[in-house]
Motif scaffolding. Structure first.
Motif, mmCIF file in Angstrom:
data_model
loop_
_atom_site.group_PDB
_atom_site.id
_atom_site.type_symbol
_atom_site.label_atom_id
_atom_site.label_comp_id
_atom_site.label_asym_id
_atom_site.label_seq_id
_atom_site.Cartn_x
_atom_site.Cartn_y
_atom_site.Cartn_z
ATOM 1 N N HIS A 77 31.430 29.016 31.233
ATOM 2 C CA HIS A 77 32.071 29.970 32.151
ATOM 3 C C HIS A 77 33.100 30.816 31.402
ATOM 4 O O HIS A 77 33.072 32.063 31.463
ATOM 5 C CB HIS A 77 32.732 29.156 33.271
ATOM 6 C CG HIS A 77 33.380 29.939 34.356
ATOM 7 N ND1 HIS A 77 34.619 30.523 34.209
ATOM 8 C CD2 HIS A 77 32.993 30.226 35.622
ATOM 9 C CE1 HIS A 77 34.962 31.138 35.336
ATOM 10 N NE2 HIS A 77 33.997 30.975 36.204
ATOM 11 N N THR B 11 35.857 33.415 40.690
ATOM 12 C CA THR B 11 34.853 32.486 41.199
ATOM 13 C C THR B 11 35.489 31.266 41.858
ATOM 14 O O THR B 11 36.712 31.087 41.832
ATOM 15 C CB THR B 11 33.939 32.015 40.052
ATOM 16 O OG1 THR B 11 34.663 31.058 39.243
ATOM 17 C CG2 THR B 11 33.506 33.173 39.164
ATOM 18 N N GLY C 264 30.181 28.694 40.425
ATOM 19 C CA GLY C 264 31.080 29.659 39.806
ATOM 20 C C GLY C 264 30.440 30.387 38.642
ATOM 21 O O GLY C 264 30.641 31.594 38.460
ATOM 22 N N GLN D 80 28.258 33.026 40.052
ATOM 23 C CA GLN D 80 29.070 34.144 40.541
ATOM 24 C C GLN D 80 29.550 35.019 39.390
ATOM 25 O O GLN D 80 29.508 36.253 39.475
ATOM 26 C CB GLN D 80 30.284 33.612 41.307
ATOM 27 C CG GLN D 80 29.957 32.968 42.638
ATOM 28 C CD GLN D 80 31.204 32.380 43.288
ATOM 29 O OE1 GLN D 80 32.003 31.715 42.638
ATOM 30 N NE2 GLN D 80 31.372 32.640 44.579
#
Length: 226
Positions: free
Chosen positions: A137, A156, A203, A206
Motif C-alpha cells: 500500500h 483508504t 484499502g 481503493q
C-alpha cells in the motif's frame, strides 16, 4: 478548527475534504502542537512514537491486565504520529528529510503494531499478510507520487489510524476478557489480525483505483507526445 486548517489538510491529501472525525482529530493535534511540545524537534517526536510502540509490545508480552496499558501506549503513539507533522508546519521546520524520517518511523511502527498483535495471540501468518499489504500500500503510493501523482491518490480504509485502532482494541479486549472474544474460539489478536488483513486488501484496491485515476499520463517535464 479554521477553514485554513481544513484547506491545508486537503491540499496534502489530493483535494479531499476532511470528514468531521478528521476535523476533530486535526483540532486536537493543532491545540497540542501549540503548547510546550512545539519546542521538541519533529524528528524526536517521530522517533518517540516508535519507542512508545516498542513499549506497547513489551507491555503486551506481560499479558492481562497489562494489555490495557499497551492499548493506551498505542493511542499515545498515534498522537505523536500526528504531532510531528503539525509541529514541523507550525514552527517552520518542515523539510524533505523530515518527511523521510517520518515515513521510516511509520514503517517501523507498523512492524511493532504487528508484534503487539502476535503478543496478543495472533496467528503469525495473518499478521504477516496484514503487514505485507501495508508495505505494498505505502510503496504503491510513494512510487506513484514519485512519477507525478498529486496528493495521496485516495484516503483508504487502511490508513495508519486504522492500523492503530485494530491493535489498540484487541489490547483493551484482552485486558477485559483474557480468554478471547465470546463465541469465537480464537484470541483477540487473531480476530483483529484478520480484520486488519481484510481492511488492508480493501484499502489497497481503493488506492489502486485512485492511482490509476490521478496519475498523469506523462512524466513531469517530459515533452508532449506527438
Amino acid at each position: 478548527m479554521t477553514t485554513g486548517d481544513d484547506d491545508g489538510w486537503s491540499a496534502l491529501h489530493g483535494g479531499i475534504r476532511p470528514s468531521p472525525v478528521v476535523r476533530g482529530w486535526l483540532r486536537m493535534v493543532r491545540v497540542l502542537s501549540a503548547g510546550p511540545v512545539a519546542r521538541v524537534p519533529p524528528d524526536v517526536l517521530s522517533a518517540s512514537g516508535v519507542v512508545v510502540l516498542a513499549g506497547a509490545w513489551a507491555v503486551a508480552l506481560a499479558g492481562a491486565p497489562w494489555t490495557a496499558a499497551a492499548a493506551l501506549l498505542v493511542v499515545a503513539a498515534g498522537v505523536l504520529d500526528g504531532l510531528d507533522g503539525a509541529v514541523a508546519l507550525r514552527t517552520g521546520r518542515a523539510r524533505p528529510l523530515g518527511a523521510v524520517v517520518d515515513a521510516v518511523a511509520d514503517r517501523l511502527g507498523d512492524l511493532l503494531l504487528g508484534a503487539v498483535l502476535v503478543a496478543l495471540g495472533a496467528a503469525p501468518g495473518w499478521v504477516l499478510a496484514a503487514l505485507a499489504l501495508v508495505f505494498v500500500h505505502e510503496f504503491l503510493r510513494a512510487r506513484a507520487q514519485s512519477v507525478g501523482m498529486p496528493g495521496v491518490g485516495a484516503v483508504t480504509v487502511a490508513e495508519r489510524p486504522t492500523r492503530l485502532v485494530v491493535v489498540a482494541l484487541p489490547a483493551l479486549g484482552a485486558a477485559v476478557l483474557p480468554a478471547g472474544p465470546p463465541l469465537v474460539g480464537v484470541s483477540w489478536g487473531t480476530v483483529f489480525a484478520l480484520t486488519w488483513t481484510v481492511l488492508g486488501a480493501i484499502g489497497l484496491a481503493q488506492l489502486a483505483v485512485g492511482v490509476v485515476r490521478t496519475t498523469p499520463p506523462r512524466f513531469p517535464g517530459s515533452p508532449p507526445g506527438r
